[in-house]
Write a protein that holds these residues in place. Structure first.
Motif, PDB file in Angstrom:
ATOM      1  N   ALA A  64       1.119  -5.594   0.169  1.00  0.00           N
ATOM      2  CA  ALA A  64       0.485  -6.401   1.216  1.00  0.00           C
ATOM      3  C   ALA A  64       0.939  -5.954   2.602  1.00  0.00           C
ATOM      4  O   ALA A  64       0.144  -5.903   3.545  1.00  0.00           O
ATOM      5  CB  ALA A  64       0.801  -7.879   1.006  1.00  0.00           C
ATOM      6  N   LYS A  65       2.204  -5.630   2.732  1.00  0.00           N
ATOM      7  CA  LYS A  65       2.738  -5.189   4.022  1.00  0.00           C
ATOM      8  C   LYS A  65       2.030  -3.932   4.515  1.00  0.00           C
ATOM      9  O   LYS A  65       1.761  -3.771   5.717  1.00  0.00           O
ATOM     10  CB  LYS A  65       4.240  -4.936   3.898  1.00  0.00           C
ATOM     11  N   ASN A  66       1.694  -3.028   3.588  1.00  0.00           N
ATOM     12  CA  ASN A  66       1.040  -1.772   3.935  1.00  0.00           C
ATOM     13  C   ASN A  66      -0.480  -1.844   3.837  1.00  0.00           C
ATOM     14  O   ASN A  66      -1.161  -0.816   3.905  1.00  0.00           O
ATOM     15  CB  ASN A  66       1.564  -0.650   3.035  1.00  0.00           C
ATOM     16  N   ASN A  67      -1.005  -3.060   3.647  1.00  0.00           N
ATOM     17  CA  ASN A  67      -2.446  -3.309   3.632  1.00  0.00           C
ATOM     18  C   ASN A  67      -3.177  -2.615   2.487  1.00  0.00           C
ATOM     19  O   ASN A  67      -4.384  -2.365   2.563  1.00  0.00           O
ATOM     20  CB  ASN A  67      -3.079  -2.907   4.975  1.00  0.00           C
ATOM     21  N   ASP A 110      -4.912  -7.210   0.375  1.00  0.00           N
ATOM     22  CA  ASP A 110      -5.218  -7.993   1.576  1.00  0.00           C
ATOM     23  C   ASP A 110      -4.174  -9.050   1.898  1.00  0.00           C
ATOM     24  O   ASP A 110      -3.967  -9.387   3.069  1.00  0.00           O
ATOM     25  CB  ASP A 110      -6.585  -8.685   1.419  1.00  0.00           C
ATOM     26  N   VAL A 123      -0.106 -12.544   4.968  1.00  0.00           N
ATOM     27  CA  VAL A 123      -0.982 -11.429   5.315  1.00  0.00           C
ATOM     28  C   VAL A 123      -0.250 -10.563   6.333  1.00  0.00           C
ATOM     29  O   VAL A 123       0.341 -11.079   7.286  1.00  0.00           O
ATOM     30  CB  VAL A 123      -2.321 -11.921   5.905  1.00  0.00           C
ATOM     31  N   SER A 124      -0.297  -9.256   6.137  1.00  0.00           N
ATOM     32  CA  SER A 124       0.373  -8.347   7.053  1.00  0.00           C
ATOM     33  C   SER A 124      -0.148  -8.513   8.472  1.00  0.00           C
ATOM     34  O   SER A 124      -1.350  -8.619   8.708  1.00  0.00           O
ATOM     35  CB  SER A 124       0.168  -6.901   6.604  1.00  0.00           C
ATOM     36  N   THR A 172      -0.298  -6.332  10.600  1.00  0.00           N
ATOM     37  CA  THR A 172      -1.028  -5.124  10.997  1.00  0.00           C
ATOM     38  C   THR A 172      -2.423  -5.056  10.389  1.00  0.00           C
ATOM     39  O   THR A 172      -3.185  -4.131  10.687  1.00  0.00           O
ATOM     40  CB  THR A 172      -0.254  -3.860  10.590  1.00  0.00           C
ATOM     41  N   SER A 173      -2.770  -6.023   9.545  1.00  0.00           N
ATOM     42  CA  SER A 173      -4.089  -6.027   8.916  1.00  0.00           C
ATOM     43  C   SER A 173      -5.178  -6.329   9.940  1.00  0.00           C
ATOM     44  O   SER A 173      -5.041  -7.228  10.770  1.00  0.00           O
ATOM     45  CB  SER A 173      -4.138  -7.079   7.801  1.00  0.00           C
ATOM     46  N   LYS A 174      -6.275  -5.600   9.863  1.00  0.00           N
ATOM     47  CA  LYS A 174      -7.408  -5.850  10.749  1.00  0.00           C
ATOM     48  C   LYS A 174      -8.095  -7.173  10.418  1.00  0.00           C
ATOM     49  O   LYS A 174      -8.839  -7.714  11.235  1.00  0.00           O
ATOM     50  CB  LYS A 174      -8.417  -4.699  10.653  1.00  0.00           C
ATOM     51  N   GLN A 175      -7.839  -7.688   9.209  1.00  0.00           N
ATOM     52  CA  GLN A 175      -8.465  -8.933   8.764  1.00  0.00           C
ATOM     53  C   GLN A 175      -7.514 -10.120   8.789  1.00  0.00           C
ATOM     54  O   GLN A 175      -7.849 -11.175   8.263  1.00  0.00           O
ATOM     55  CB  GLN A 175      -9.006  -8.770   7.336  1.00  0.00           C
ATOM     56  N   VAL A 176      -6.348  -9.965   9.399  1.00  0.00           N
ATOM     57  CA  VAL A 176      -5.341 -11.022   9.316  1.00  0.00           C
ATOM     58  C   VAL A 176      -5.878 -12.363   9.816  1.00  0.00           C
ATOM     59  O   VAL A 176      -5.699 -13.391   9.153  1.00  0.00           O
ATOM     60  CB  VAL A 176      -4.048 -10.616  10.066  1.00  0.00           C
TER      61      VAL A 176
END
Length: 258
Positions: free
Chosen positions: A77-80, A83, A215-216, A218-222
């Motif tokens: 999850a941390k590295n996406n 999700d 949720v990470s 760095t996720s674009k969907q966070v």
């Protein structure tokens, strides 16, 4: 020529929009084996993961669970790669890398011990010199975590709660911190009926922690995932189904301390 170009461009934009919609239709959540609470083999993958699935369902979002060793669930999850990850208590270390949803449930951690062992405690200082079973990658609240990390306590590590309970029954550790209800469920589902009455827990809570999805950052969907889940959970609770599931968990608890 220009009309054909604009028409093709419109189809392309529409296709991209449809693709994004499909991409957001399923949320992929990394988790681990934690029977009888979470498991790939349980109906609905266990009640907590069922609650998460139903919360997303309120928003017409599907959930796909992937079961991995717990340390790997965090990295995925941390590295996406996935999700989100479920379900974890809030800690300063985790909050550096993850954003949290609203709480799915609350956990009350206590010390389990043999009834034959006269255990009592009021502060972390009272635990000095006592062999404590610790499960890798779990948090037991800031005070206990800090004392263990600083080497002030005799921590004996194991890869699972089941192993720690077996060590407790075998006298290899003196006390074992775990969520009170989960401990009861694990004992009643994984251990012999003759073994369960040998254990009890101290009534003083170690800590009360809230548990949710992470949720990470760095996720674009966070933001999308957090907001979607929170709204879905709000609707799920308003429907009354959430309370019914929690009540079912309460009924299934084995009252071993009575």
């Amino acid at each position: 020529m220009m009309k054909n170009y604009l028409y093709s461009l419109g189809l392309f934009v529409t296709a991209i929009g449809s693709f994004n919609g499909i991409a957001q239709e399923t949320i992929r959540i990394s988790t681990g084996e934690y029977p009888p609470v979470y498991s790939e083999k349980l109906p609905g993958n266990g009640k907590i993961l069922h609650i998460v699935r139903q919360a997303f369902a309120q928003m017409d979002v599907k959930v796909e669970y992937g079961f991995f060793p717990w340390s790997r669930t965090l990295e995925l999850a941390k590295n996406n790669v996935w999700d989100a990850t479920c379900c974890w208590g809030l800690t300063p270390e985790r909050s550096q890398y993850f954003s949290y949803t609203d709480e799915v449930t609350t956990r009350e951690y206590v010390f389990y011990h043999l009834k034959s062992y006269p255990f009592d405690w009021h502060s972390v200082d009272d635990l000095t010199g006592i062999e404590i079973g610790i499960t890798y990658n779990y948090s037991y609240g800031h005070k206990l975590d800090s004392a263990v990390s600083a080497g002030k306590l005799l921590a004996e590590y194991a890869s699972s709660d089941e192993i720690n309970f077996r060590k407790l029954l075998g006298g290899r550790i003196k006390v074992f911190p775990i969520d009170r209800k989960l401990g009861s469920q694990l004992l009643s589902s994984l251990f012999k009926p003759a073994e369960v009455p040998l254990l009890t827990y101290h009534p003083k809570p170690i800590v009360l922690t809230t548990v949710g999805l992470m949720v990470s950052k760095t996720s674009k969907q966070v933001d999308y995932i957090i907001e979607t889940f929170n709204e879905g959970l709000k609707r799920y609770k308003a429907s009354g189904e959430y309370d019914r599931y929690i009540a079912e968990l309460e009924r299934s608890e084995n009252k071993i301390n009575q």
